[in-house]
Write an enzyme that holds these catalytic residues in place. Structure first.
Site, PDB file in Angstrom:
ATOM      1  N   GLU A   1       0.827  -1.209   0.000  1.00  0.00           N
ATOM      2  CA  GLU A   1       0.000   0.000   0.000  1.00  0.00           C
ATOM      3  C   GLU A   1       0.861   1.258   0.000  1.00  0.00           C
ATOM      4  O   GLU A   1       0.551   2.243  -0.689  1.00  0.00           O
ATOM      5  CB  GLU A   1      -0.931   0.014   1.217  1.00  0.00           C
TER       6      GLU A   1
ATOM      7  N   HIS B   1       4.187   6.034  -3.081  1.00  0.00           N
ATOM      8  CA  HIS B   1       5.433   6.750  -3.413  1.00  0.00           C
ATOM      9  C   HIS B   1       6.362   6.011  -4.366  1.00  0.00           C
ATOM     10  O   HIS B   1       7.338   6.590  -4.848  1.00  0.00           O
ATOM     11  CB  HIS B   1       6.190   7.135  -2.139  1.00  0.00           C
TER      12      HIS B   1
ATOM     13  N   ASP C   1       7.097  17.097  -3.504  1.00  0.00           N
ATOM     14  CA  ASP C   1       5.982  17.608  -2.722  1.00  0.00           C
ATOM     15  C   ASP C   1       6.389  18.838  -1.913  1.00  0.00           C
ATOM     16  O   ASP C   1       5.577  19.754  -1.714  1.00  0.00           O
ATOM     17  CB  ASP C   1       5.437  16.518  -1.796  1.00  0.00           C
TER      18      ASP C   1
END
Length: 227
Positions: free
Chosen positions: A52, A57, A155
């Site tokens: 997951e 990422h 980010d």
């Protein structure tokens, strides 16, 4: 003013459950302008990557296998951030992980008094709106087309642009006085502004205006305001 905009990628949601930080990206800003100085690193988490988390990422066990442990670069990280405020989106999450990693290798943690949470800022500026990084990029017209997966440095670069907008955009001086005091918590922003007060201007009627008013009252039968 120097600030550090940063983001992390991890193996999960909680270091207390054995999750580890696998990437951190930090960007230096001075007076809300990026300087080009960054700190970016991947870390071997010494555990397997859940599917997951990898889907978010893209950092696999194979990619992280030859990366250093956090302890090997902890001092470099601390020297980069110095004593500057640390800005992150949902900052409590990222602070939990960096402080868990610092504690594990015997370094002092980063005080929560340095934490600036852009989610808290966005709640004040846009109550009721979506507060994800993607949603804020869309609101402010910030291009994120190259963001196919989460990445700490990417980010952080997007967040730096969002942060400037949340603080009033490039025309910051029009919104906040230079000597204003700003306190940011996880739930609200308190702003104290020092204002310059001017003496009230005189507004009393002149003698001529009073005389004209008296003449006018004589032409009105039982005026209510004539007592």
């Amino acid at each position: 003013m120097r600030e550090i905009i940063f983001d992390t990628e991890t193996t999960g949601f909680d270091p207390k459950n054995g999750d580890r930080m696998v990437e951190i990206g930090c960007i230096e800003m001075i007076n809300r302008v990026t300087t080009g100085n960054t700190f970016h690193a991947y870390f071997n988490p010494q555990r397997s990557m859940p599917a997951e988390a990898e889907a978010v990422h893209g950092l696999s066990d194979a990619f992280l296998a030859d990366k250093p442990l956090f302890a090997a670069r902890a001092q470099e990280f601390l020297e980069f951030i110095g004593d500057s405020p640390m800005v992150a989106h949902n900052a409590g999450f990222d602070f939990n992980f960096i402080n868990a990693e610092l504690s594990a290798c015997g370094h002092p943690i980063v005080g929560l008094d340095r934490m600036v949470d852009t989610v808290a800022l966005a709640k004040v500026r846009h109550p009721g709106a979506k507060l994800s990084l993607d949603a804020l990029c869309s609101r402010y017209g910030i291009d994120r087309s190259h963001r196919t997966k989460h990445g700490a440095l990417l980010d952080a670069e997007l967040l730096a642009q969002v942060y400037v907008e949340l603080r009033g955009g490039r025309q910051i001086g029009l919104e906040l006085a230079a000597d204003s005091i700003e306190i940011v918590t996880e739930t609200k922003v308190l702003v104290q502004r020092n204002r310059v007060f001017r003496q009230p201007r005189p507004h009393a009627a002149t003698e001529g205006e009073l005389a004209a008013h008296a003449v006018f009252l004589q032409s009105v039968d039982t005026p209510l305001w004539g007592a």
